[in-house]
Write a protein that holds these residues in place. Structure first.
Motif, PDB file in Angstrom:
ATOM      1  N   ALA A  52      44.811  34.820  30.756  1.00 48.97           N
ATOM      2  CA  ALA A  52      45.498  35.467  31.986  1.00 48.97           C
ATOM      3  C   ALA A  52      46.331  33.870  33.046  1.00 48.97           C
ATOM      4  CB  ALA A  52      44.221  35.571  32.578  1.00 48.97           C
ATOM      5  N   LEU A  53      46.363  32.881  32.600  1.00 50.09           N
ATOM      6  CA  LEU A  53      46.935  31.461  32.430  1.00 50.09           C
ATOM      7  C   LEU A  53      48.745  32.119  31.777  1.00 50.09           C
ATOM      8  CD1 LEU A  53      47.281  29.161  34.520  1.00 50.09           C
ATOM      9  CD2 LEU A  53      46.582  27.873  33.074  1.00 50.09           C
ATOM     10  N   GLY A  54      48.227  32.426  30.320  1.00 45.82           N
ATOM     11  CA  GLY A  54      49.718  32.099  29.874  1.00 45.82           C
ATOM     12  C   GLY A  54      50.459  32.974  30.196  1.00 45.82           C
ATOM     13  N   ALA A  55      49.920  34.894  31.020  1.00 48.30           N
ATOM     14  CA  ALA A  55      50.252  35.693  30.995  1.00 48.30           C
ATOM     15  C   ALA A  55      50.547  35.863  32.185  1.00 48.30           C
ATOM     16  CB  ALA A  55      49.762  36.707  31.307  1.00 48.30           C
ATOM     17  N   VAL A  56      50.234  35.096  33.270  1.00 50.30           N
ATOM     18  CA  VAL A  56      50.816  34.723  34.646  1.00 50.30           C
ATOM     19  C   VAL A  56      52.457  34.237  34.532  1.00 50.30           C
ATOM     20  CG1 VAL A  56      50.929  34.072  37.072  1.00 50.30           C
ATOM     21  CG2 VAL A  56      48.461  35.093  35.761  1.00 50.30           C
ATOM     22  N   PHE A  70      55.252  38.888  44.274  1.00 47.41           N
ATOM     23  CA  PHE A  70      55.367  39.257  43.643  1.00 47.41           C
ATOM     24  C   PHE A  70      53.784  38.140  42.456  1.00 47.41           C
ATOM     25  CE2 PHE A  70      56.895  37.968  38.699  1.00 47.41           C
ATOM     26  CZ  PHE A  70      56.831  39.194  38.315  1.00 47.41           C
ATOM     27  N   PHE A  71      54.299  37.186  42.650  1.00 53.33           N
ATOM     28  CA  PHE A  71      53.746  35.889  42.215  1.00 53.33           C
ATOM     29  C   PHE A  71      52.246  36.303  41.536  1.00 53.33           C
ATOM     30  CE2 PHE A  71      50.949  31.699  41.712  1.00 53.33           C
ATOM     31  CZ  PHE A  71      50.716  31.688  40.958  1.00 53.33           C
ATOM     32  N   PRO A  72      51.403  36.502  43.821  1.00 56.14           N
ATOM     33  CA  PRO A  72      49.896  36.828  43.065  1.00 56.14           C
ATOM     34  C   PRO A  72      49.666  38.106  42.425  1.00 56.14           C
ATOM     35  CG  PRO A  72      50.297  37.505  45.047  1.00 56.14           C
ATOM     36  CD  PRO A  72      51.712  36.384  44.926  1.00 56.14           C
ATOM     37  N   LEU A  73      50.634  39.287  42.621  1.00 54.52           N
ATOM     38  CA  LEU A  73      50.117  40.375  41.692  1.00 54.52           C
ATOM     39  C   LEU A  73      50.131  39.785  40.561  1.00 54.52           C
ATOM     40  CD1 LEU A  73      52.825  43.102  43.592  1.00 54.52           C
ATOM     41  CD2 LEU A  73      49.736  43.015  43.681  1.00 54.52           C
ATOM     42  N   THR A  74      50.874  38.747  39.696  1.00 58.87           N
ATOM     43  CA  THR A  74      50.226  38.447  38.520  1.00 58.87           C
ATOM     44  C   THR A  74      49.968  38.508  38.347  1.00 58.87           C
ATOM     45  OG1 THR A  74      51.975  36.356  38.820  1.00 58.87           O
ATOM     46  CG2 THR A  74      53.773  38.221  37.688  1.00 58.87           C
ATOM     47  N   VAL A  75      48.559  37.389  38.887  1.00 56.13           N
ATOM     48  CA  VAL A  75      47.508  36.834  39.073  1.00 56.13           C
ATOM     49  C   VAL A  75      46.466  37.983  38.341  1.00 56.13           C
ATOM     50  CG1 VAL A  75      45.735  35.306  39.510  1.00 56.13           C
ATOM     51  CG2 VAL A  75      48.302  34.500  40.092  1.00 56.13           C
ATOM     52  N   VAL A  76      46.909  38.606  39.578  1.00 55.25           N
ATOM     53  CA  VAL A  76      45.866  40.075  39.549  1.00 55.25           C
ATOM     54  C   VAL A  76      46.088  40.513  38.173  1.00 55.25           C
ATOM     55  CG1 VAL A  76      45.042  42.039  40.156  1.00 55.25           C
ATOM     56  CG2 VAL A  76      45.678  40.308  41.475  1.00 55.25           C
ATOM     57  N   ALA A  77      47.190  40.607  37.706  1.00 56.59           N
ATOM     58  CA  ALA A  77      47.368  41.748  36.533  1.00 56.59           C
ATOM     59  C   ALA A  77      47.164  41.092  35.434  1.00 56.59           C
ATOM     60  CB  ALA A  77      49.030  41.745  36.034  1.00 56.59           C
ATOM     61  N   GLY A  78      46.825  39.970  35.252  1.00 59.63           N
ATOM     62  CA  GLY A  78      46.884  38.620  34.734  1.00 59.63           C
ATOM     63  C   GLY A  78      45.387  38.103  33.967  1.00 59.63           C
ATOM     64  N   LEU A  79      44.598  38.656  34.579  1.00 61.16           N
ATOM     65  CA  LEU A  79      43.430  38.184  35.119  1.00 61.16           C
ATOM     66  C   LEU A  79      42.465  39.785  34.445  1.00 61.16           C
ATOM     67  CD1 LEU A  79      42.586  36.892  38.313  1.00 61.16           C
ATOM     68  CD2 LEU A  79      42.554  35.974  36.195  1.00 61.16           C
ATOM     69  N   ILE A  80      42.545  41.292  35.332  1.00 60.51           N
ATOM     70  CA  ILE A  80      42.343  41.897  34.803  1.00 60.51           C
ATOM     71  C   ILE A  80      42.885  42.585  33.029  1.00 60.51           C
ATOM     72  CG2 ILE A  80      42.616  44.827  34.490  1.00 60.51           C
ATOM     73  CD1 ILE A  80      43.684  44.065  37.740  1.00 60.51           C
ATOM     74  N   TRP A  81      43.493  42.589  32.876  1.00 54.33           N
ATOM     75  CA  TRP A  81      44.426  42.069  31.510  1.00 54.33           C
ATOM     76  C   TRP A  81      43.580  41.852  30.459  1.00 54.33           C
ATOM     77  CZ3 TRP A  81      47.278  38.516  28.633  1.00 54.33           C
ATOM     78  CH2 TRP A  81      46.934  39.156  27.870  1.00 54.33           C
ATOM     79  N   ALA A  82      44.077  40.866  30.343  1.00 58.82           N
ATOM     80  CA  ALA A  82      43.549  38.956  30.158  1.00 58.82           C
ATOM     81  C   ALA A  82      41.562  39.756  29.466  1.00 58.82           C
ATOM     82  CB  ALA A  82      42.972  38.281  30.473  1.00 58.82           C
ATOM     83  N   SER A  83      40.967  39.971  30.791  1.00 59.43           N
ATOM     84  CA  SER A  83      39.285  40.966  30.573  1.00 59.43           C
ATOM     85  C   SER A  83      39.850  41.590  29.969  1.00 59.43           C
ATOM     86  CB  SER A  83      38.966  40.150  32.145  1.00 59.43           C
ATOM     87  OG  SER A  83      38.709  39.328  33.057  1.00 59.43           O
ATOM     88  N   TYR A  84      40.328  42.291  30.123  1.00 56.11           N
ATOM     89  CA  TYR A  84      40.280  44.263  29.437  1.00 56.11           C
ATOM     90  C   TYR A  84      40.622  44.064  28.070  1.00 56.11           C
ATOM     91  CZ  TYR A  84      41.360  48.506  26.869  1.00 56.11           C
ATOM     92  OH  TYR A  84      42.458  49.201  26.415  1.00 56.11           O
ATOM     93  N   SER A  85      41.434  43.556  27.617  1.00 53.19           N
ATOM     94  CA  SER A  85      41.352  42.712  26.742  1.00 53.19           C
ATOM     95  C   SER A  85      40.719  42.093  25.575  1.00 53.19           C
ATOM     96  CB  SER A  85      42.743  42.369  26.310  1.00 53.19           C
ATOM     97  OG  SER A  85      43.687  43.131  26.766  1.00 53.19           O
TER      98      SER A  85
END
Length: 214
Positions: A64-68, A140-155
Motif C-alpha cells: 500500500a505504501l509503495g502504491a501511494v 488527491f493524496f488521501p484518495l490514493t491512501v484509501v485506494a492503495g490500502l483497498i488495492w493491496a488488501s484485496y490483491s
C-alpha cells in the motif's frame, strides 16, 4: 522439475529481500506500467497462504505504501511534464486513455481515483492527468491512501486465500491466483468502460440543454 521449483519457493518464502522488492515494484508500477506489481503482490499473498510466509500483515502495508508513493509520483509527472511532452504520451491509445481520464476526473474525480488503482494503465493515466489538470493535491493524496490500502488488501488477501488451497503446491497456487487477478482486473476495466459510455450521452444531453437555455 516442479517439485524442485516448489521447494525453492518454499525455502525463499521467509526471505527479507521479498519486502523491499515488493515495495520497489509497487512504487515503479505507479508510473511505469510494464512493471507487474499486481503479479508480485498476488504471488506473495498466495505464497503466504500456502506456507505461512511472507506475513500478510507486512505484505499489505508495504504494498500500500509503495502504491501511494508511485501514484503521487505519477501525479507529479503530470504536474511538471503534462500529458503530451513525450512521444509515448502522444500514441493514439495513450492519448485516448488520457482523454478518458480527463473526462472521468471532471465527472467523478474521487471515485475514479480509487477505482482506477485496479486498472494498471488506467491508474497511470488518471494520476498523471490529475497532476496535469491541477486536481488539488490535498484531495488527491488521501484518495490514493484509501485506494492503495483497498488495492493491496484485496490483491494480497485474494492470493492468500487461493494459495491456502494449494499448501503443497505453492507454484500452482501462485499461477491460479495471478490468473484470477487478471480476470478480475479485466472485468473491472470493462465495467468502467461501459459505465463511462453510458454516462457520456447523459452528460452531452445536459450540456446541450444548458446551451439551449442561454
Amino acid at each position: 522439475m516442479l517439485d524442485s521449483i516448489n521447494d525453492f519457493i518454499i525455502s525463499e518464502s521467509d526471505a527479507l529481500w521479498l519486502y523491499p522488492l515488493l515495495f520497489s515494484v509497487c512504487i515503479i508500477d505507479g508510473f511505469f506500467p510494464p512493471v507487474p506489481s499486481e503479479t508480485v503482490l498476488v504471488t506473495l499473498g498466495s505464497l503466504g497462504g500456502a506456507t505461512g510466509e511472507p506475513y500478510l500483515w507486512a505484505v499489505i502495508p508495504v504494498a500500500a505504501l509503495g502504491a501511494v508513493i508511485g501514484d503521487n509520483i505519477a501525479y507529479s509527472i503530470g504536474k511538471f511534464v503534462g500529458t503530451d511532452r513525450w512521444a509515448w504520451m502522444r500514441k493514439p491509445k495513450t492519448a485516448a486513455a488520457f482523454a478518458w481520464a480527463r473526462r472521468a476526473l471532471d465527472e467523478r474525480g474521487p471515485v475514479i481515483i480509487v477505482t482506477a488503482r485496479f486498472i494498471p494503465v488506467g491508474r497511470i493515466a488518471v494520476n498523471i492527468t490529475a497532476g496535469a489538470t491541477g486536481y488539488p493535491r490535498r484531495v488527491f493524496f488521501p484518495l490514493t491512501v484509501v485506494a492503495g490500502l483497498i488495492w493491496a488488501s484485496y490483491s494480497a488477501l485474494m492470493g492468500h486465500f487461493v494459495g491456502s488451497w494449494f499448501e503443497s503446491q505453492p507454484l500452482l497456487g501462485a499461477v491460479i491466483s495471478i490468473c484470477v487477478a487478471v480476470v478480475v482486473g479485466f472485468i473491472v476495466d470493462k465495467l468502467m468502460q461501459r459505465f463511462q459510455a453510458r454516462k457520456r450521452p447523459a452528460a452531452d444531453e445536459d450540456a446541450q440543454s444548458e446551451e439551449s437555455t442561454h
